[in-house]
Design an enzyme around this catalytic site. Structure first.
Site, PDB file in Angstrom:
ATOM      1  N   GLU A  70      48.482  39.010  35.866  1.00  6.13           N
ATOM      2  CA  GLU A  70      47.413  39.657  35.086  1.00  6.13           C
ATOM      3  C   GLU A  70      47.657  41.152  34.942  1.00  6.13           C
ATOM      4  O   GLU A  70      47.305  41.930  35.824  1.00  6.13           O
ATOM      5  CB  GLU A  70      46.046  39.424  35.752  1.00  6.13           C
ATOM      6  N   LYS A 105      47.623  36.040  32.310  1.00  7.64           N
ATOM      7  CA  LYS A 105      46.207  36.407  32.091  1.00  7.64           C
ATOM      8  C   LYS A 105      46.161  37.802  31.481  1.00  7.64           C
ATOM      9  O   LYS A 105      46.151  38.806  32.200  1.00  7.64           O
ATOM     10  CB  LYS A 105      45.448  36.361  33.419  1.00  7.64           C
TER      11      LYS A 105
HETATM   12  P1  13P Z   1      36.464  39.534  33.526  1.00  7.76           P
HETATM   13  O1  13P Z   1      36.523  38.309  32.647  1.00  7.76           O
HETATM   14  O2  13P Z   1      35.066  39.893  33.934  1.00  7.76           O
HETATM   15  O3  13P Z   1      37.246  40.677  32.964  1.00  7.76           O
HETATM   16  O4  13P Z   1      37.145  39.152  34.902  1.00  7.76           O
HETATM   17  C1  13P Z   1      38.305  38.424  34.882  1.00  7.76           C
HETATM   18  C2  13P Z   1      39.135  38.806  36.039  1.00  7.76           C
HETATM   19  O5  13P Z   1      39.457  37.975  36.869  1.00  7.76           O
HETATM   20  C3  13P Z   1      39.594  40.200  36.151  1.00  7.76           C
HETATM   21  O6  13P Z   1      40.592  40.279  37.117  1.00  7.76           O
END
Ligand code: 13P
Length: 346
Positions: free
Chosen positions: A184, A226
């Site tokens: 991510e 992600k």
């Molecule tokens: P949000 O969808 O609130 O951005 O959170 C997702 C997430 O896991 C951020 O690391």
């Protein structure tokens, strides 16, 4: 590393019509969410809140392929003693775990952060595996500086490189442990920048990420990406249409993400619930890409349920209904079959 097993988990995480619930808020972050409904941030309240979500069986079974947990949560049990891991598994959903230790200031690069948590990670992953985790999450945070700031502009090449390198080191350790890494790299959407700048930075970051993953021997079939969607900063005076967000996001993904990645599960990043759903739907409606595109939302799956709950037992059913509704709307969006008229109709 058993790549076939990793690939099977990754494919299941992006089962058509399903996505991931990010319930891995740190104590500080869940505290902010609870502040908004004036609920005290205690272990019991955190348990009650998450138990309510995990017991929304119709949502969990149909729309939630996996749940990202926090260190406390993966060790926690429901009020009746059932472990959260067992509760999640009983709904045929996969338990996952956030393993990074947060973004800290990056030395030598003012205004940028580096996500920590690599030291000792091999041992922690082995323990999380025994606790039942089959996937993990590591979040790198990239902030775009103000468009009029030329000196000290961010992100820098060094900042991007440090963060994507750490993501690749984390991903390799996960795969060694039999755990699918969610990688991510989040480009924050809070700034003044326009969508063109978000597009440019997302491309730089994803390009760097896939080079680093390759160099660290990470097998992409056993990973999930992600990313953020390509949007304008919240303070940008010009906000793009949903079509532009969808088209630019698809374009940047096609330009950077190899086809061997099984799926891409977006973060919501502070977009309001319906906007996040609308953008995801638009992308899947347009189509023409090799990966599943789905959700790994925190706020955009939980916010309406949180406001319905208000920390009160008598609101349990209303909160479950709200969580069910958002899960269903996002499920439809992941198939490209959502439309605005379905909102509000449970
Ligand atoms: P949000 O969808 O609130 O951005 O959170 C997702 C997430 O896991 C951020 O690391």
């Amino acid at each position: 590393m058993d790549l076939i097993a990793l690939n099977k988990i990754a494919e299941k995480m992006v089962t058509p019509g399903q996505g991931i619930l990010a319930a891995d808020e740190s104590h500080g972050t869940i505290g902010k969410r609870f502040d908004s409904i004036h609920v005290e941030n205690t272990e019991t309240h955190r348990r009650d809140w998450r138990e309510m979500l995990f017991r929304t069986n119709a949502a969990m079974q149909n729309y939630i392929s996996g749940v990202i947990l926090f260190d406390e949560t993966i060790r926690q049990s429901a009020a009746d003693g059932t472990t959260f891991v067992d509760l999640i598994k009983s709904n045929d959903s996969i338990p996952g775990i956030k393993v990074d230790m947060g973004a800290k200031p990056l030395a030598g690069r003012p205004g940028e952060t580096i996500t920590e948590g690599l030291d000792g990670l091999r041992g922690r992953l082995a323990e999380y595996y025994t606790l039942g985790a089959r996937f993990a999450k590591w979040r790198a945070v990239i902030e775009i500086s103000h468009p009029e700031q030329y000196v000290g502009m961010t992100p820098t090449r060094g900042g991007i490189k440090a963060n994507t390198h750490a993501l690749a080191r984390y991903a390799a350790l996960c795969q060694e442990a039999g755990i699918v890494p969610i990688v991510e790299p989040e480009i924050l959407m809070g700034g003044h920048h326009n969508i063109e700048r978000c597009h440019e930075v997302t491309e730089l970051v994803l390009d760097s990420l896939y080079r680093e993953l390759y160099e660290q021997g990470v097998k992409l079939e056993g990973t999930i990406l992600k990313p953020n969607m390509v949007v304008a900063g919240k303070k940008c005076p010009h906000q793009p249409s949903a079509e532009e967000v969808a088209e630019r996001t698809i374009k940047v993904l096609k330009d950077t993400v190899p086809v061997s990645v099984p799926g891409i599960a977006f973060l919501s990043g502070g977009q309001d619930n319906e906007t996040a759903t609308k953008h995801l739907n638009m992308m899947n409606h347009i189509g023409g890409f090799p990966w599943k595109l789905t959700y790994s939302f925190g706020r955009a799956l939980q916010q309406s349920a949180l406001f319905a709950w208000q920390g009160k037992i008598e609101n349990y059913a209303a909160a479950q209904e709200a969580f069910y509704q958002r899960s269903k709307m996002n499920s439809l969006a992941s198939l490209g079959t959502w439309n605005q008229n379905l909102e509000g109709a449970a």
